[in-house]
Design a protein around this motif. Sequence first.
Motif, PDB file in Angstrom:
ATOM      1  N   THR A 150       0.682-106.368 123.499  1.00 54.52           N
ATOM      2  CA  THR A 150       0.946-106.353 122.320  1.00 54.52           C
ATOM      3  C   THR A 150       0.480-106.212 121.362  1.00 54.52           C
ATOM      4  O   THR A 150       0.434-105.837 119.991  1.00 54.52           O
ATOM      5  CB  THR A 150       2.944-106.771 121.910  1.00 54.52           C
ATOM      6  OG1 THR A 150       1.910-108.267 122.376  1.00 54.52           O
ATOM      7  CG2 THR A 150       3.439-106.965 123.767  1.00 54.52           C
TER       8      THR A 150
ATOM      9  N   GLY B  81      -3.253-102.265 113.729  1.00 54.21           N
ATOM     10  CA  GLY B  81      -2.803-100.977 114.295  1.00 54.21           C
ATOM     11  C   GLY B  81      -2.459-101.445 115.798  1.00 54.21           C
ATOM     12  O   GLY B  81      -1.933-100.633 116.451  1.00 54.21           O
ATOM     13  N   SER B  82      -1.669-102.298 115.935  1.00 60.83           N
ATOM     14  CA  SER B  82      -1.218-102.747 117.616  1.00 60.83           C
ATOM     15  C   SER B  82       0.229-102.413 117.487  1.00 60.83           C
ATOM     16  O   SER B  82       0.431-102.588 115.718  1.00 60.83           O
ATOM     17  CB  SER B  82      -1.323-104.509 117.732  1.00 60.83           C
ATOM     18  OG  SER B  82      -0.663-105.199 117.076  1.00 60.83           O
ATOM     19  N   PRO B  83       0.953-102.777 118.626  1.00 61.64           N
ATOM     20  CA  PRO B  83       2.111-102.170 118.991  1.00 61.64           C
ATOM     21  C   PRO B  83       2.314-103.443 117.669  1.00 61.64           C
ATOM     22  O   PRO B  83       4.229-102.889 117.021  1.00 61.64           O
ATOM     23  CB  PRO B  83       3.045-101.944 119.768  1.00 61.64           C
ATOM     24  CG  PRO B  83       1.437-101.542 120.790  1.00 61.64           C
ATOM     25  CD  PRO B  83      -0.291-102.530 120.241  1.00 61.64           C
TER      26      PRO B  83
ATOM     27  N   GLU C 265       2.235-105.200 115.034  1.00 70.40           N
ATOM     28  CA  GLU C 265       1.626-104.604 113.726  1.00 70.40           C
ATOM     29  C   GLU C 265       3.180-103.165 113.287  1.00 70.40           C
ATOM     30  O   GLU C 265       3.459-103.943 112.255  1.00 70.40           O
ATOM     31  CB  GLU C 265       0.675-104.124 113.147  1.00 70.40           C
ATOM     32  CG  GLU C 265       0.238-104.563 111.961  1.00 70.40           C
ATOM     33  CD  GLU C 265      -0.554-103.651 111.408  1.00 70.40           C
ATOM     34  OE1 GLU C 265      -1.935-105.204 110.497  1.00 70.40           O
ATOM     35  OE2 GLU C 265      -1.372-102.728 111.902  1.00 70.40           O
ATOM     36  N   ARG C 266       3.101-102.624 114.124  1.00 70.81           N
ATOM     37  CA  ARG C 266       4.010-101.521 113.897  1.00 70.81           C
ATOM     38  C   ARG C 266       5.122-101.811 113.961  1.00 70.81           C
ATOM     39  O   ARG C 266       6.044-101.852 112.768  1.00 70.81           O
ATOM     40  CB  ARG C 266       3.784-100.376 114.392  1.00 70.81           C
ATOM     41  CG  ARG C 266       2.628 -99.669 114.463  1.00 70.81           C
ATOM     42  CD  ARG C 266       1.976 -98.653 114.788  1.00 70.81           C
ATOM     43  NE  ARG C 266       2.369 -98.423 116.828  1.00 70.81           N
ATOM     44  CZ  ARG C 266       1.032 -98.352 117.856  1.00 70.81           C
ATOM     45  NH1 ARG C 266      -0.023 -98.925 116.714  1.00 70.81           N
ATOM     46  NH2 ARG C 266       1.160 -99.121 118.586  1.00 70.81           N
ATOM     47  N   ALA C 267       5.513-103.227 114.892  1.00 69.95           N
ATOM     48  CA  ALA C 267       6.867-103.677 115.162  1.00 69.95           C
ATOM     49  C   ALA C 267       7.091-104.622 113.565  1.00 69.95           C
ATOM     50  O   ALA C 267       8.554-104.801 113.764  1.00 69.95           O
ATOM     51  CB  ALA C 267       7.262-103.981 116.099  1.00 69.95           C
ATOM     52  N   GLY C 268       6.417-105.120 112.938  1.00 70.08           N
ATOM     53  CA  GLY C 268       7.058-105.915 111.675  1.00 70.08           C
ATOM     54  C   GLY C 268       6.545-107.468 112.467  1.00 70.08           C
ATOM     55  O   GLY C 268       6.805-108.556 110.873  1.00 70.08           O
TER      56      GLY C 268
ATOM     57  N   ARG D  22       4.713-110.559 112.272  1.00 69.73           N
ATOM     58  CA  ARG D  22       3.924-111.142 111.462  1.00 69.73           C
ATOM     59  C   ARG D  22       3.124-112.545 111.584  1.00 69.73           C
ATOM     60  O   ARG D  22       3.501-113.896 112.416  1.00 69.73           O
ATOM     61  CB  ARG D  22       3.642-111.108 110.445  1.00 69.73           C
ATOM     62  CG  ARG D  22       4.598-110.582 109.851  1.00 69.73           C
ATOM     63  CD  ARG D  22       5.434-110.563 107.706  1.00 69.73           C
ATOM     64  NE  ARG D  22       6.014-109.842 107.668  1.00 69.73           N
ATOM     65  CZ  ARG D  22       6.979-110.033 106.293  1.00 69.73           C
ATOM     66  NH1 ARG D  22       6.930-111.432 105.915  1.00 69.73           N
ATOM     67  NH2 ARG D  22       7.871-109.389 106.023  1.00 69.73           N
TER      68      ARG D  22
ATOM     69  N   THR E  15       8.509-102.078 127.190  1.00 70.61           N
ATOM     70  CA  THR E  15       8.459-103.138 126.514  1.00 70.61           C
ATOM     71  C   THR E  15       9.434-104.315 126.176  1.00 70.61           C
ATOM     72  O   THR E  15       8.954-104.731 127.615  1.00 70.61           O
ATOM     73  CB  THR E  15       9.644-101.778 125.368  1.00 70.61           C
ATOM     74  OG1 THR E  15      10.918-101.864 126.051  1.00 70.61           O
ATOM     75  CG2 THR E  15       9.518-101.182 125.175  1.00 70.61           C
TER      76      THR E  15
ATOM     77  N   VAL F 177       8.582-104.700 121.279  1.00 72.46           N
ATOM     78  CA  VAL F 177       7.593-104.134 121.063  1.00 72.46           C
ATOM     79  C   VAL F 177       7.303-103.055 121.944  1.00 72.46           C
ATOM     80  O   VAL F 177       7.818-103.780 123.222  1.00 72.46           O
ATOM     81  CB  VAL F 177       6.677-105.117 120.744  1.00 72.46           C
ATOM     82  CG1 VAL F 177       5.328-104.888 120.350  1.00 72.46           C
ATOM     83  CG2 VAL F 177       7.497-106.485 119.002  1.00 72.46           C
TER      84      VAL F 177
END
Length: 352
Positions: free
Chosen positions: A71, A91-93, A95-98, A100, A139, A155
């Motif tokens: 992930t 740029g990872s999944p 990060e895209r999923a929010g 932190r 996922t 994710v």
Amino acid sequence: MLVTGAATGSWPEAAGSGQPVPAAGPGPERAETLDDAGELVSRSGDRWASAYSAEEYQSVRLNLAGEYVGTGIAVISTAEGRIVVSEVHPGSPAERAGVRAGDELVTIDGVPLTGRPVTDAVSRLRGSAGPEPAPAGSTVLLGVAREDVVTTVQVERARLTARPVTVTRDEPGVTRIHVSSFVEGSGELVRAAAHSAPPEDGIVLDLRGNTGGLLTEAAAAASVFLDGGLVATYDVRGEQNALHAEPGGDTERPLVVLVDGGTMSSAEMLTGALQDRNRAVIVGTPTFGKGTVQMPDVQPDGSVAELTVGRYATPSGRTVGSEGLVPDLLVGPGEDAEERAENVLGGLAAGR
């Protein structure tokens, strides 16, 4: 190929194919017996042995090449037993999923994480906790706590490239090179990091938490700081082999190596070589203590048994037992290991 659980991702969420190369490290815990390989491992009495299905071992080879399915989350375990996100790769999944850095992972796929080892959380993030590894595109559901609010985040796993070497320069005169594992290319990354350091800087080679990996990559890292000579010897079923540093390494720049109880296997081999060769001051706490190497053996049903085939020794002939390697300067409880390392580095620089 002499393989390592470290390189297969039993600690970091870190993973192609390549020519067989030596490696050393602890084998991951196996959840269940795997046919021919599982039977062979169960009979061996080998504490470092592991059994893999053919699909799982393909993931092992990917890990050794510095690739993995995951992930993009790096996690740590706090003193209270909580699993906290220490880094989210750009740029990872994740990060895209929010997700932190600083978020607490409360659950993974509904399984509570409090009190569980960080290795368990990593396996679940990667999807390697079950009988077959999860593929890219699968996922995982994360229970994420942020500011006392828990939300569920889905994710998607993807094939990612590991970042085994990171460089920081938080203090003038100190370049810190952290190596998390010795997968393919790690040695050259260490060389590039050392060559890019300002000429007035000393180097802290941070091997804390380094779970081992390919012996040849650890030897390549040694070559950065040694001008040829012996790095280690190792035997494979009684046949003696030796690893040597390449000539031309930097033998003048002040060097401190940081280690702890998570410094394992080929990382211990590198530490022992630099210590025996009087090239670095070793600072920290005793290392893990893993001086054996493993080799995969493909079984008739396609499963793979990873069995211990020998031991390695440092240039002075020391073998690494369960007590690990003792640093030149021990860091006590409550002491800041990085600060201690920087102080030592300052002393070495002053004496040049």
